[in-house]
Design a protein around this motif. Sequence first.
Motif, PDB file in Angstrom:
ATOM      1  N   ASN A   1       0.815  -1.210   0.000  1.00  0.00           N
ATOM      2  CA  ASN A   1       0.000   0.000   0.000  1.00  0.00           C
ATOM      3  C   ASN A   1       0.852   1.264   0.000  1.00  0.00           C
ATOM      4  OD1 ASN A   1      -2.698   1.181   0.109  1.00  0.00           O
ATOM      5  ND2 ASN A   1      -2.166   1.829   2.179  1.00  0.00           N
ATOM      6  N   LEU A   2       2.002   1.210   0.679  1.00  0.00           N
ATOM      7  CA  LEU A   2       2.895   2.368   0.707  1.00  0.00           C
ATOM      8  C   LEU A   2       3.577   2.571  -0.647  1.00  0.00           C
ATOM      9  CD1 LEU A   2       4.569   1.977   4.220  1.00  0.00           C
ATOM     10  CD2 LEU A   2       2.963   3.762   3.498  1.00  0.00           C
ATOM     11  N   ILE A   3       3.991   1.468  -1.271  1.00  0.00           N
ATOM     12  CA  ILE A   3       4.691   1.561  -2.550  1.00  0.00           C
ATOM     13  C   ILE A   3       3.727   1.929  -3.687  1.00  0.00           C
ATOM     14  CG2 ILE A   3       6.008   0.256  -4.268  1.00  0.00           C
ATOM     15  CD1 ILE A   3       7.109  -1.403  -1.924  1.00  0.00           C
ATOM     16  N   ALA A   4       2.545   1.307  -3.675  1.00  0.00           N
ATOM     17  CA  ALA A   4       1.568   1.531  -4.754  1.00  0.00           C
ATOM     18  C   ALA A   4       0.197   1.774  -4.130  1.00  0.00           C
ATOM     19  CB  ALA A   4       1.534   0.336  -5.701  1.00  0.00           C
ATOM     20  N   PRO A   5      -0.078   2.986  -3.654  1.00  0.00           N
ATOM     21  CA  PRO A   5      -1.347   3.254  -2.966  1.00  0.00           C
ATOM     22  C   PRO A   5      -2.574   3.104  -3.866  1.00  0.00           C
ATOM     23  CG  PRO A   5      -0.110   5.286  -3.348  1.00  0.00           C
ATOM     24  CD  PRO A   5       0.805   4.161  -3.684  1.00  0.00           C
ATOM     25  N   TRP A   6      -2.356   3.033  -5.155  1.00  0.00           N
ATOM     26  CA  TRP A   6      -3.457   2.872  -6.090  1.00  0.00           C
ATOM     27  C   TRP A   6      -3.859   1.403  -6.264  1.00  0.00           C
ATOM     28  CZ3 TRP A   6      -1.614  -0.462  -9.658  1.00  0.00           C
ATOM     29  CH2 TRP A   6      -0.239  -0.498  -9.872  1.00  0.00           C
TER      30      TRP A   6
END
Length: 303
Positions: free
Chosen positions: A9-14
């Motif tokens: 979630n931190l790396i790719a919040p999308w």
Amino acid sequence: MIDHLQEINLIAPWFFPLWVGLTGACIGSFLNVCIYRIPQGRSVVTPRSHCGCGTMIAWYDNIPVLSWFLLRGRARCCGRPFSFRYPAIELLTAALFVACWRLFPPGQAFAGAVLCCIVICAHFIDHDHMIIPDVFTLGGAAVGVLLSLLLPSLHGHTHEIWLVAGLRSGVDAVLGVFIGSALILWVALFAEVLLKKEAMGFGDVKYLGALGAFVGWQGAVFGLFGGAILGCIWFIGAYGWQKLTGRASPVALPAETPEGQPAELGFGVHVPFGPMLGLAALIYFFWAHRMVDAYFAELALLL
């Protein structure tokens, strides 16, 4: 596992909202099947989706949202048009699923997604047929109570032992079922006495009870009166449009005489109330619950 998910979630919040949205679009495609087949008493599993000409629809022509635009709203097999409502319901379901994901903790988000599915199906079936099948009323109430027991966060019980919280949440759901259905039943009975004719279908009574299982008794009360306000606003706008233009409003609900015959919108005709109840319940669930619950808490202190 949780740390790994948080890292994603931190790396790719999308990533997770996209996944939830795609899941919602696929479920919305299934809801289209339910809306079409359940009022006809047909299975929602078999046969596979097929065109009006009888040709089975290939999987690549049945991709949610995308296929409608790629085919420009026409069947590949025979060229006949199919309604924009199909991708619209898929997009609506996807948007509501993402809203649940973004606004609520996981348990409440899952239960909210189930509520959204029930409301979408009930809305369009009531619009098309002026009925709300028992699978969405009695079945919806049972599912709402069960989810309340398993997912106490649905009714805000998050700071207790799980078993205790589940029981308290289940009680809230049962109160929502009985208070919601009883309240609208008494309103319907009084209106019938005053108007000397049936004022509300019994499906609406069961439907508000089902909504109450998800939103509690406060949400059920808000759903009834909020739905009535929304209905009045809609009626004034749609009736005014009809009088000014001589045409039905683009957002008009179907209307029929007490005998069941199609009629123009006006006083004394029947229009579906379920869409207004469902919309008001979603307004409470997504936005108005804090304000409404605070109001009832203040009222309880005064009494």
